[in-house]
Design an enzyme around this catalytic site. Structure first.
Site, short mmCIF file in Angstrom:
data_model
loop_
_atom_site.label_atom_id
_atom_site.label_comp_id
_atom_site.label_asym_id
_atom_site.label_seq_id
_atom_site.Cartn_x
_atom_site.Cartn_y
_atom_site.Cartn_z
N ASP A 36 -0.63 14.68 6.40
CA ASP A 36 -1.31 14.00 5.29
C ASP A 36 -2.56 14.82 4.97
O ASP A 36 -3.66 14.51 5.44
CB ASP A 36 -1.68 12.58 5.78
CG ASP A 36 -2.41 11.77 4.73
OD1 ASP A 36 -2.36 12.12 3.55
OD2 ASP A 36 -3.05 10.76 5.12
N TRP A 80 0.88 -1.16 0.00
CA TRP A 80 0.00 0.00 0.00
C TRP A 80 0.92 1.21 0.00
O TRP A 80 1.67 1.43 0.96
CB TRP A 80 -0.89 -0.04 1.25
CG TRP A 80 -1.65 1.20 1.63
CD1 TRP A 80 -1.37 2.04 2.68
CD2 TRP A 80 -2.84 1.71 1.03
NE1 TRP A 80 -2.30 3.03 2.75
CE2 TRP A 80 -3.22 2.86 1.74
CE3 TRP A 80 -3.61 1.31 -0.07
CZ2 TRP A 80 -4.34 3.63 1.41
CZ3 TRP A 80 -4.72 2.07 -0.39
CH2 TRP A 80 -5.08 3.22 0.33
N HIS A 100 -14.05 3.21 5.07
CA HIS A 100 -13.09 3.50 6.12
C HIS A 100 -13.81 3.77 7.44
O HIS A 100 -14.92 4.32 7.43
CB HIS A 100 -12.24 4.72 5.72
CG HIS A 100 -10.87 4.69 6.32
ND1 HIS A 100 -10.34 3.61 6.97
CD2 HIS A 100 -9.88 5.65 6.34
CE1 HIS A 100 -9.12 3.88 7.36
NE2 HIS A 100 -8.81 5.13 6.99
N ASP A 104 -2.25 4.81 -2.95
CA ASP A 104 -3.23 5.63 -2.22
C ASP A 104 -3.22 7.00 -2.89
O ASP A 104 -2.30 7.79 -2.70
CB ASP A 104 -2.77 5.71 -0.76
CG ASP A 104 -3.59 6.69 0.06
OD1 ASP A 104 -4.67 7.11 -0.40
OD2 ASP A 104 -3.15 7.00 1.19
N SER A 144 1.29 4.39 0.86
CA SER A 144 0.46 5.17 1.78
C SER A 144 0.71 6.68 1.70
O SER A 144 1.85 7.13 1.86
CB SER A 144 0.74 4.68 3.21
OG SER A 144 0.38 5.66 4.16
N GLY A 145 -0.36 7.42 1.50
CA GLY A 145 -0.24 8.88 1.46
C GLY A 145 0.22 9.43 2.81
O GLY A 145 1.06 10.33 2.87
N PHE A 146 -0.30 8.85 3.86
CA PHE A 146 0.05 9.28 5.21
C PHE A 146 1.55 9.07 5.46
O PHE A 146 2.27 9.97 5.90
CB PHE A 146 -0.77 8.44 6.21
CG PHE A 146 -0.44 8.63 7.65
CD1 PHE A 146 -1.06 9.63 8.40
CD2 PHE A 146 0.49 7.80 8.28
CE1 PHE A 146 -0.75 9.80 9.75
CE2 PHE A 146 0.80 7.98 9.62
CZ PHE A 146 0.18 8.97 10.35
N ARG A 202 -13.12 4.54 -2.31
CA ARG A 202 -13.12 4.58 -0.83
C ARG A 202 -14.14 5.62 -0.35
O ARG A 202 -14.18 6.72 -0.91
CB ARG A 202 -11.71 4.94 -0.37
CG ARG A 202 -11.57 5.47 1.04
CD ARG A 202 -10.10 5.50 1.42
NE ARG A 202 -9.80 6.37 2.52
CZ ARG A 202 -8.58 6.55 3.03
NH1 ARG A 202 -7.54 5.92 2.49
NH2 ARG A 202 -8.40 7.36 4.04
#
Ligand code: SPV
Ligand code: MG
Length: 559
Positions: free
Chosen positions: A55, A40, A187, A82, A42-44, A156
């Site tokens: 983020d 994944w 989510h 993401d 991940s953007g975070f 999402r």
């Protein structure tokens, strides 16, 4: 198989796909090595590690894409990107999809947050979602834009995060699936999985469900799978682990000041080498980068005359002695060529007209009878420029010895045979009439084995010469030396300095500088503070300096 096809294959497999959040190529490689199914991006985690920023749509599509490309180069498992809100409207989403396909990514995930988004878990942030139709438009655009049929679009919804309730979450999830999403991520930031479980219960099941158990972190994979999740994303644990590990290590080093105080908390350097693929690089190096690839000039010293070899050398110099169909010189040139050294100079003297191998630059020492090796070498002074290999013209050697010397990083490196000590200890007849003996700063081990299996590392020479007391000697210089560009320059400078300070005095073991041998100048360099390293070997070479040696060479050499 492209990256997306790999994800499709996993989706068909029974059981849940376990993906983990990576923030760079290294973390992705570790995730793959740990045996997880997918990455994944991940953007975070990428916002945190790449720029150390929240983020919150601060990271741009291209910054995120660059990391995804790096990840795609580092792993072969599927990558789910993401992509936050898709970086704009439906048209921006189309470009986002194509960029990801080109980057070698399997899937994108786009959420129904209003742009600019805020991380789902930041407290006190007012949340707004885009209308269902607008997000459906983004999904449709994504599906229309994709080039690879296998590319996966995950929709999402943040309805539960925004507090819009289970009903809205379900409504949105169904609408996104209807719009063409290949999978749906609902989510949740509830501490318990129960909230999602209730929504999953009412789910039509038309496409697979994706779950991100960041807050309900005590839920097992089996429970999530049982409830209907097909893809489980452990979104940010690696970046959080890295922060903790770095901070603890920094605290220890700050307090202790010795970096080694943190050794039990950090991986060893070889572990890093292994993860980044040094073993593979070494394999490639052997195959594609033959030693000596870097430009080296070999200078062969072959001017001398040795009367004890008469009548063998009546009509030719020693280097032209034939041993089983090949001369000593042809063997040396063959070994040099095998190591990719094509730039060869040779200093002739005695019977110079007999030497006429092609592709060699010749220099003549017509005063060979009353001068020494060093004088001969400086007849080819023009060649003493860059990286230089100096080779006596009368030695026969395994190519492996030359390869070993070429790998030495030292500025001045001399090949030293440590088998000499065994002969000496056995009281055997000396192999050579006047060996160039070498004394090392750290004597090699006393046992035969410790010399046969020579430890890696530095072996500094402190003395060299034929008059060295035998009890101080640890090996024999074989007549092969390598100088880096810096080493070659120092070699020339020492010679010039010796010339300038010489009157008629002797020079180390020789009566004068003009009669000096190569090893005299090496001793001079050591005395002037230059570091001269030995490249230790154990046999594998011969020097022909007597009739017996010549016979032995015939007996020993196979072809
Ligand atoms: C991310 O990793 O950036 C995600 C998942 O979007 S989460 O942070 O858990 O919302
Ligand atoms: Mg995110």
């Amino acid at each position: 198989m492209n990256n997306a096809a790999k994800l499709r294959a996993l989706l068909k497999r029974p059981g849940a796909i376990k993906a983990v959040g990576a923030h760079d190529a290294l973390s992705a490689r570790l995730i793959e090595r740990a045996g997880f199914d997918a990455i994944w991006a991940s953007g975070f985690a990428i916002s945190a590690s790449l720029k150390c920023i929240p983020d919150a749509s601060f990271i741009t599509s291209s910054e995120q894409l660059e990391v995804e490309r790096n990840i795609a180069e580092a792993v072969s498992i599927p990558i789910i990107a993401d992509c936050d809100t898709g970086y704009g409207n439906a048209l921006n989403v189309m470009r986002t999809v194509n960029d990801r396909e080109r980057a070698g990514v399997a899937a994108i995930c786009i959420e129904d947050n209003v742009y600019p988004k805020r991380c789902s878990f930041y407290a006190g942030v007012r949340r707004e979602l885009i209308p269902i139709e607008e997000h459906c438009g983004k999904i449709k655009a994504a599906k229309a834009a994709q080039i690879y049929p296998e590319f996966v679009v995950i929709a999402r919804t943040e309805a539960l995060i925004a507090g819009w309730g289970q009903e809205e979450a379900l409504k949105r999830a169904e609408a996104y699936a209807e719009a063409g999403a290949d999978a749906v991520l609902i989510h949740s930031k509830s501490k318990k999985f129960d909230e999602l479980k209730a929504v999953y219960k009412a789910w039509s099941g038309r496409v697979p469900l994706v779950v991100v158990p960041t807050i309900f972190d005590q839920t097992t994979a089996a429970e999530m799978e049982e409830a209907g999740a097909k893809i489980i994303i452990y979104a940010n644990q690696p970046v959080r682990a890295a922060i903790r590990a770095m901070r603890d290590t920094l605290d220890i080093i700050k307090k202790d000041t010795r970096p080694g105080a943190a050794n039990d908390r950090i991986v060893t350097l070889p572990e890093v080498y292994d993860i980044v693929g040094v073993p593979r690089m070494e394999e490639d190096e052997k195959q594609f980068l033959p030693v000596g690839g870097e430009k080296i000039t070999a200078i062969i010293a072959a001017a001398g005359f040795e009367k004890q070899l008469l009548p063998l050398i009546e009509d030719k110099p020693k280097c032209l002695l034939d041993i089983k169909g090949k001369t000593i010189l042809e063997r040396a040139v063959g070994a040099l060529n095998e190591c990719n050294i094509k730039d060869i100079a040779l200093i002739r003297g005695y019977k110079k007209e007999a030497i006429a191998l092609p592709n060699i630059r010749y220099y003549d020492n017509d005063r060979y009878e009353d001068t020494g090796e060093l004088y001969s070498l400086f007849c080819a002074e023009n060649e003493l420029k860059g990286r230089t290999l100096i080779l006596y013209g009368d030695i026969i050697f395994d190519t492996a010895i030359l390869e070993k010397l070429l790998k030495s990083p030292a500025d001045i490196a001399l090949v030293v045979d440590v088998a000499w000590l065994d002969q000496e200890q056995r009281g055997a007849q000396p192999t050579h009439l006047n060996p160039d003996l070498v004394s090392l700063a750290e004597p090699p081990g006393k046992s035969y084995l410790s010399r046969f299996v020579i430890p890696e590392g530095e072996h500094r020479i402190v003395r060299i010469g034929q008059q060295l007391p035998r009890e101080q000697a640890h090996g024999e210089f074989i007549g092969m030396a390598m100088f880096s560009e810096k080493g070659t320059q120092a070699f020339r400078e020492c010679y010039k300095a010796a010339q300038a300070s010489q009157a008629s005095a002797g020079f180390h073991e020789s009566r004068s500088l003009s009669k000096a041998s190569f090893t005299d100048l090496i001793q001079e360099m050591i005395n002037r503070g230059h570091t001269v390293q030995a490249v230790p070997i154990f046999k594998g070479w011969m020097e022909v300096d007597s009739f017996e040696e010549y016979q032995k060479a015939w007996a020993k050499i196979r072809q």
